[in-house]
Structure formats: structure tokens, C-alpha cells
Design a protein around this motif. Structure first.
Motif, PDB file in Angstrom:
ATOM      1  N   TRP A 122       0.821  -1.215   0.000  1.00 37.83           N
ATOM      2  CA  TRP A 122       0.000   0.000   0.000  1.00 37.83           C
ATOM      3  C   TRP A 122       0.854   1.264   0.000  1.00 37.83           C
ATOM      4  CZ3 TRP A 122      -4.495  -1.363  -1.490  1.00 37.83           C
ATOM      5  CH2 TRP A 122      -5.080  -2.563  -1.061  1.00 37.83           C
ATOM      6  N   GLY A 123       2.024   1.189   0.609  1.00 37.62           N
ATOM      7  CA  GLY A 123       2.916   2.358   0.619  1.00 37.62           C
ATOM      8  C   GLY A 123       3.325   2.776  -0.782  1.00 37.62           C
ATOM      9  N   ALA A 124       3.553   1.766  -1.645  1.00 44.55           N
ATOM     10  CA  ALA A 124       3.931   2.088  -3.023  1.00 44.55           C
ATOM     11  C   ALA A 124       2.797   2.810  -3.745  1.00 44.55           C
ATOM     12  CB  ALA A 124       4.305   0.808  -3.765  1.00 44.55           C
ATOM     13  N   TRP A 125       1.536   2.393  -3.522  1.00 49.42           N
ATOM     14  CA  TRP A 125       0.410   3.047  -4.181  1.00 49.42           C
ATOM     15  C   TRP A 125       0.190   4.451  -3.636  1.00 49.42           C
ATOM     16  CZ3 TRP A 125      -0.504   1.140  -8.552  1.00 49.42           C
ATOM     17  CH2 TRP A 125      -0.485  -0.228  -8.779  1.00 49.42           C
ATOM     18  N   ILE A 126       0.436   4.645  -2.340  1.00 49.02           N
ATOM     19  CA  ILE A 126       0.340   6.001  -1.774  1.00 49.02           C
ATOM     20  C   ILE A 126       1.373   6.913  -2.426  1.00 49.02           C
ATOM     21  CG2 ILE A 126       0.649   7.369   0.325  1.00 49.02           C
ATOM     22  CD1 ILE A 126      -0.447   4.960   1.899  1.00 49.02           C
ATOM     23  N   ALA A 127       2.606   6.412  -2.511  1.00 45.97           N
ATOM     24  CA  ALA A 127       3.669   7.212  -3.127  1.00 45.97           C
ATOM     25  C   ALA A 127       3.381   7.468  -4.603  1.00 45.97           C
ATOM     26  CB  ALA A 127       5.011   6.505  -2.961  1.00 45.97           C
ATOM     27  N   GLY A 128       2.886   6.448  -5.304  1.00 46.29           N
ATOM     28  CA  GLY A 128       2.584   6.612  -6.725  1.00 46.29           C
ATOM     29  C   GLY A 128       1.476   7.618  -6.960  1.00 46.29           C
ATOM     30  N   THR A 129       0.444   7.587  -6.090  1.00 53.29           N
ATOM     31  CA  THR A 129      -0.649   8.540  -6.228  1.00 53.29           C
ATOM     32  C   THR A 129      -0.166   9.963  -5.969  1.00 53.29           C
ATOM     33  OG1 THR A 129      -2.232   6.862  -5.505  1.00 53.29           O
ATOM     34  CG2 THR A 129      -2.952   9.156  -5.394  1.00 53.29           C
ATOM     35  N   ALA A 130       0.649  10.129  -4.943  1.00 56.40           N
ATOM     36  CA  ALA A 130       1.181  11.460  -4.625  1.00 56.40           C
ATOM     37  C   ALA A 130       2.059  11.981  -5.769  1.00 56.40           C
ATOM     38  CB  ALA A 130       1.983  11.409  -3.329  1.00 56.40           C
ATOM     39  N   PHE A 131       2.934  11.102  -6.267  1.00 60.15           N
ATOM     40  CA  PHE A 131       3.822  11.530  -7.354  1.00 60.15           C
ATOM     41  C   PHE A 131       3.029  11.899  -8.604  1.00 60.15           C
ATOM     42  CE2 PHE A 131       6.169  10.451 -11.223  1.00 60.15           C
ATOM     43  CZ  PHE A 131       7.276  11.271 -11.082  1.00 60.15           C
ATOM     44  N   THR A 132       2.033  11.079  -8.968  1.00 61.88           N
ATOM     45  CA  THR A 132       1.236  11.357 -10.162  1.00 61.88           C
ATOM     46  C   THR A 132       0.491  12.679 -10.033  1.00 61.88           C
ATOM     47  OG1 THR A 132       0.937   8.992 -10.521  1.00 61.88           O
ATOM     48  CG2 THR A 132      -0.565  10.460 -11.671  1.00 61.88           C
ATOM     49  N   THR A 133      -0.085  12.925  -8.854  1.00 63.52           N
ATOM     50  CA  THR A 133      -0.823  14.166  -8.635  1.00 63.52           C
ATOM     51  C   THR A 133       0.080  15.380  -8.813  1.00 63.52           C
ATOM     52  OG1 THR A 133      -2.302  13.053  -7.067  1.00 63.52           O
ATOM     53  CG2 THR A 133      -2.230  15.462  -6.997  1.00 63.52           C
ATOM     54  N   VAL A 134       1.221  15.375  -8.124  1.00 64.14           N
ATOM     55  CA  VAL A 134       2.123  16.529  -8.176  1.00 64.14           C
ATOM     56  C   VAL A 134       2.711  16.700  -9.579  1.00 64.14           C
ATOM     57  CG1 VAL A 134       4.274  17.503  -7.274  1.00 64.14           C
ATOM     58  CG2 VAL A 134       2.661  16.383  -5.724  1.00 64.14           C
ATOM     59  N   ALA A 135       3.130  15.588 -10.194  1.00 65.21           N
ATOM     60  CA  ALA A 135       3.740  15.672 -11.526  1.00 65.21           C
ATOM     61  C   ALA A 135       2.759  16.210 -12.554  1.00 65.21           C
ATOM     62  CB  ALA A 135       4.259  14.304 -11.943  1.00 65.21           C
ATOM     63  N   CYS A 136       1.521  15.749 -12.503  1.00 68.54           N
ATOM     64  CA  CYS A 136       0.527  16.206 -13.485  1.00 68.54           C
ATOM     65  C   CYS A 136       0.121  17.652 -13.252  1.00 68.54           C
ATOM     66  CB  CYS A 136      -0.696  15.296 -13.452  1.00 68.54           C
ATOM     67  SG  CYS A 136      -0.379  13.641 -14.107  1.00 68.54           S
ATOM     68  N   ILE A 137       0.095  18.078 -11.986  1.00 66.66           N
ATOM     69  CA  ILE A 137      -0.200  19.489 -11.709  1.00 66.66           C
ATOM     70  C   ILE A 137       0.896  20.377 -12.298  1.00 66.66           C
ATOM     71  CG2 ILE A 137      -0.285  21.209  -9.862  1.00 66.66           C
ATOM     72  CD1 ILE A 137      -1.824  19.189  -8.187  1.00 66.66           C
ATOM     73  N   PHE A 138       2.148  19.986 -12.098  1.00 70.91           N
ATOM     74  CA  PHE A 138       3.242  20.762 -12.661  1.00 70.91           C
ATOM     75  C   PHE A 138       3.220  20.719 -14.189  1.00 70.91           C
ATOM     76  CE2 PHE A 138       5.253  20.635  -8.429  1.00 70.91           C
ATOM     77  CZ  PHE A 138       5.691  21.945  -8.350  1.00 70.91           C
ATOM     78  N   ALA A 139       2.888  19.571 -14.750  1.00 67.70           N
ATOM     79  CA  ALA A 139       2.818  19.474 -16.215  1.00 67.70           C
ATOM     80  C   ALA A 139       1.735  20.390 -16.769  1.00 67.70           C
ATOM     81  CB  ALA A 139       2.551  18.023 -16.623  1.00 67.70           C
ATOM     82  N   ARG A 140       0.587  20.405 -16.074  1.00 64.75           N
ATOM     83  CA  ARG A 140      -0.492  21.287 -16.533  1.00 64.75           C
ATOM     84  C   ARG A 140      -0.073  22.750 -16.419  1.00 64.75           C
ATOM     85  NH1 ARG A 140      -5.995  23.181 -13.753  1.00 64.75           N
ATOM     86  NH2 ARG A 140      -7.092  23.852 -15.615  1.00 64.75           N
ATOM     87  N   ARG A 141       0.606  23.083 -15.331  1.00 65.10           N
ATOM     88  CA  ARG A 141       1.064  24.458 -15.148  1.00 65.10           C
ATOM     89  C   ARG A 141       2.032  24.863 -16.259  1.00 65.10           C
ATOM     90  NH1 ARG A 141       1.050  28.214 -11.256  1.00 65.10           N
ATOM     91  NH2 ARG A 141       2.787  29.662 -11.099  1.00 65.10           N
ATOM     92  N   GLN A 142       2.926  23.957 -16.617  1.00 66.79           N
ATOM     93  CA  GLN A 142       3.861  24.250 -17.698  1.00 66.79           C
ATOM     94  C   GLN A 142       3.130  24.427 -19.025  1.00 66.79           C
ATOM     95  OE1 GLN A 142       7.185  24.873 -17.440  1.00 66.79           O
ATOM     96  NE2 GLN A 142       6.795  24.765 -15.243  1.00 66.79           N
ATOM     97  N   ARG A 143       2.105  23.626 -19.244  1.00 68.56           N
ATOM     98  CA  ARG A 143       1.340  23.766 -20.486  1.00 68.56           C
ATOM     99  C   ARG A 143       0.602  25.102 -20.528  1.00 68.56           C
ATOM    100  NH1 ARG A 143      -3.428  19.618 -21.805  1.00 68.56           N
ATOM    101  NH2 ARG A 143      -4.385  20.841 -20.142  1.00 68.56           N
ATOM    102  N   VAL A 144       0.044  25.517 -19.385  1.00 68.28           N
ATOM    103  CA  VAL A 144      -0.635  26.807 -19.322  1.00 68.28           C
ATOM    104  C   VAL A 144       0.344  27.948 -19.585  1.00 68.28           C
ATOM    105  CG1 VAL A 144      -1.831  28.408 -17.783  1.00 68.28           C
ATOM    106  CG2 VAL A 144      -2.474  25.999 -17.803  1.00 68.28           C
ATOM    107  N   LEU A 145       1.531  27.850 -18.972  1.00 66.11           N
ATOM    108  CA  LEU A 145       2.541  28.884 -19.186  1.00 66.11           C
ATOM    109  C   LEU A 145       2.971  28.932 -20.647  1.00 66.11           C
ATOM    110  CD1 LEU A 145       4.794  28.442 -16.009  1.00 66.11           C
ATOM    111  CD2 LEU A 145       3.153  30.278 -16.484  1.00 66.11           C
ATOM    112  N   LEU A 146       3.082  27.756 -21.272  1.00 70.65           N
ATOM    113  CA  LEU A 146       3.456  27.711 -22.682  1.00 70.65           C
ATOM    114  C   LEU A 146       2.378  28.357 -23.546  1.00 70.65           C
ATOM    115  CD1 LEU A 146       5.420  26.751 -24.861  1.00 70.65           C
ATOM    116  CD2 LEU A 146       4.232  24.553 -24.874  1.00 70.65           C
ATOM    117  N   ASP A 147       1.107  28.087 -23.245  1.00 67.02           N
ATOM    118  CA  ASP A 147       0.013  28.714 -23.997  1.00 67.02           C
ATOM    119  C   ASP A 147       0.028  30.225 -23.820  1.00 67.02           C
ATOM    120  OD1 ASP A 147      -0.818  26.241 -24.867  1.00 67.02           O
ATOM    121  OD2 ASP A 147      -2.355  26.005 -23.333  1.00 67.02           O
TER     122      ASP A 147
END
Length: 357
Positions: A122-147
């Protein structure tokens, strides 16, 4: 979240929950029900292009369906669906909503871990969920900045084109306005002298022709500068050409005088051209609106400042509605870091420009 990603997300969810159902320890009917809920909800969210809290609540229902399918088995690959769901929310909803949604799903994993404490997966899934959330938020922010950067670049290109059009218009206005004004003075003199002084009439017409040819050369030089660059264009006039400019008005019969203090050749090319064009437009306006009035031009090049003054003794006359000439002179002065003032002075009109040396 763009259209292609939104359409692909339900398909990815369907594939992962099917894998999860195959690996599930639940009864087939229960696993099928959970998988069906997850797929149908994500399809509905994709079709409606949901966002914000609506999307987060819908994805929470889909996550509950996934939890039913993969219940109490951290080794079930169907849990990867949770990463897809948090990524979807991070790309299509504000960061605060995505963080809240990801936090709720991580609490779900924490609950599973507390109930099934002997399972460390379960620890791996917690870490994976946290990483995916943060990474995708930053990716979206970069896409917005690029636009935003692309929009800013497009706006800058439009503004540059508009400024170039205005510059061309100002250049043509100054050159052609001066040529027509002085040529009209010569033609008028030629008409009055046609019968009594044929030689004087001929000289006036020749001067008008010469001025027209020179103005045409200036127009070609300006256009050539815009098309090919400074290296391939004919030189444009500058402050050193003011005596010839004033002399052209004198030959046309306008009482214009010039006083120069300092060395006009010390001015850099941009300020020199601005000085010439401002004097040209000021003289054109003086002759047009106060014909016959004495006009004095004074250029002072002293230290780090250049002062150009054009004084006309006659009344300024009726100002044109558009005010293009005055606006053009002011823009030229401000473009090189200077300033320009124009208004009544005594019985006439004064134009005064202060430019950096």
C-alpha cells in the motif's frame, strides 16, 4: 485537458479495470459491477467534458468502483487506474481540487493499509498517487505557461506589425506632405508669373519638379529600408540636411530662417532623422496654416541634449481634425527618448522638441 486525451482516458480506465477484474479475488459479479461503474462514469465525464468539482466527484465514484474490483490486494495491477484518475483530475481541474482529490484517494490507501497491515504494497500506491498528482499538476502548469507565452508572442507580433504600419504611415506622411506643400507653392508662383515673368515661372516649375523627384527618392529609400535593411537602402536625411530643407521653402517664397548652434553631425542616426522629420513637419504645418508668416528654425546641439524650435509669427489657423502631423512629431520625439511641446506662442505657434544628444 485536450480532446484526444479526454477520449483516451476512459479507454485506458477500461483496460486497467478489466485487468483488475481478472486478477481480483472478488466474486465475478461483484468485480464486474465495480468495473462497469468505473467505466460508465469515466465515459460520461469524458462526453460531458466535466471539470472542477463535478469532475472530482465523478472520478471519486469511479475510484470507488476500482476499489471494489481490487479490494484488499495491493498486488492487483488494476490499482494503476487510480493513477490515471488523479492524472485526469490534475490536468482538467484547478490545482486545489486535484490536490484534494489525490489526498482523498491516498487516505483510501492508508485505510486499506491499516486494515491489512501485513501488506506493505500500500505504501507504493500512496507514493505513486502522490507523485502522479504533483507531476501532473506541474505538467499542466507548464502547459498553461506555454500557452500564455504563445499568446504573448502572437500579441507582440501583432503589435510589431501595427507599429511598423504606423511608422510607414508617419514616414510617408512627412515626405509626401512636405513635397506637396512646397511643390504647391512653386506651382502657385509659376501660375502668377506665367504671363509677366516666363523665366521665373519656368524656374518655379523646375524647382517643383526637382523637389518631386527628390521626394520620390526619399519614399523609395524609406521603402527600401523597410524591405532590405539599412545596408541596401539609400541614406535617409538627417539634421545636417536642415539647411537644404529650409532653402527649399525659401526658393518657394516662404520667409523661413535657420540658426544652428553646435554640430548636427554629432547626433546619432536615429535622433538625426527624428530632428529632420520634426522640422519638416513643423515647417509644412506653418506654411500650410499660416502662409506668408515668418518662421524661424533653431537647432541647438549642446552636450547630451538637442533642442529644436520652430517659431511661426502667424496665427496657427484651423487645425485639421485628425491631428496626424502633431501626433507624428510627438511620436518621433518620444521614440528616441525625447519630448515635444506644441502650442500658441505670442501671435503665432511654436513647436519645441528636446531630444537626447
Amino acid at each position: 485537458m485536450d480532446e484526444a486525451a479526454r477520449r483516451a482516458a476512459p479507454l485506458v480506465v477500461a483496460v486497467l479495470v478489466v485487468i483488475g477484474a481478472i486478477l481480483s479475488s472478488q466474486r465475478p459479479a461483484v468485480a464486474l459491477a465495480g468495473a462497469t461503474v468505473a467505466v460508465l462514469v469515466t465515459v460520461a465525464l469524458a462526453v460531458r467534458a466535466a471539470s472542477g468539482w463535478t469532475l472530482a466527484l465523478g472520478l471519486s465514484v469511479a475510484a470507488a468502483g476500482v476499489a471494489v474490483v481490487c479490494h484488499d490486494h495491493p498486488a492487483n495491477l488494476g490499482w494503476f487506474t487510480i493513477c490515471v484518475l488523479v492524472g485526469w483530475c490534475a490536468f482538467a481541474a484547478p490545482a486545489a481540487i486535484a490536490l484534494t482529490f489525490g489526498g482523498v484517494l491516498m487516505l483510501g490507501f492508508v485505510g486499506q493499509w491499516l486494515v491489512y497491515s501485513d501488506e506493505s504494497g500500500w505504501g507504493a500506491w500512496i507514493a505513486g498517487t502522490a507523485f502522479t498528482t504533483v507531476a501532473c499538476i506541474f505538467a499542466r502548469r507548464q502547459r498553461v505557461l506555454l500557452d500564455q507565452l504563445r499568446e504573448a508572442q502572437a500579441g507582440l507580433a501583432d503589435r510589431t506589425r501595427a507599429e511598423e504600419r504606423n511608422r510607414i504611415a508617419a514616414e510617408m506622411h512627412d515626405v509626401i506632405g512636405h513635397a506637396l506643400t512646397v511643390s504647391l507653392l512653386h506651382v502657385s508662383s509659376a501660375r502668377l508669373a506665367m504671363d509677366e515673368e516666363p523665366a521665373e515661372a519656368r524656374a518655379s516649375l523646375e524647382e517643383a519638379e526637382r523637389l518631386a523627384r527628390r521626394s520620390l527618392e526619399e519614399v523609395r529609400a524609406s521603402v527600401g529600408l523597410m524591405r532590405s535593411g539599412p545596408a541596401d537602402a539609400a541614406p535617409l536625411p538627417g539634421a545636417g540636411d536642415l539647411p537644404e530643407l529650409v532653402e527649399s521653402y525659401r526658393r518657394a517664397g516662404a520667409p523661413v530662417s535657420l540658426r544652428v548652434v553646435g554640430d548636427p553631425g554629432a547626433l546619432h542616426a536615429t535622433a538625426s532623422l527624428a530632428t529632420y522629420r520634426i522640422a519638416q513637419e513643423a515647417l509644412t504645418n506653418a506654411v500650410r496654416h499660416a502662409p506668408g508668416a515668418r518662421t524661424e528654425v533653431e537647432l541647438r546641439v549642446e552636450g547630451d541634449a538637442t533642442r529644436l524650435t520652430v517659431d511661426s509669427d502667424g496665427p496657427p489657423g484651423r487645425r485639421t481634425p485628425d491631428g496626424v502631423g502633431l501626433a507624428s512629431m510627438r511620436e518621433r520625439a518620444e521614440a528616441v527618448g525625447g519630448r515635444l511641446a506644441a502650442g500658441p506662442a505670442g501671435t503665432g505657434w511654436r513647436v519645441e522638441a528636446v531630444l537626447p544628444g
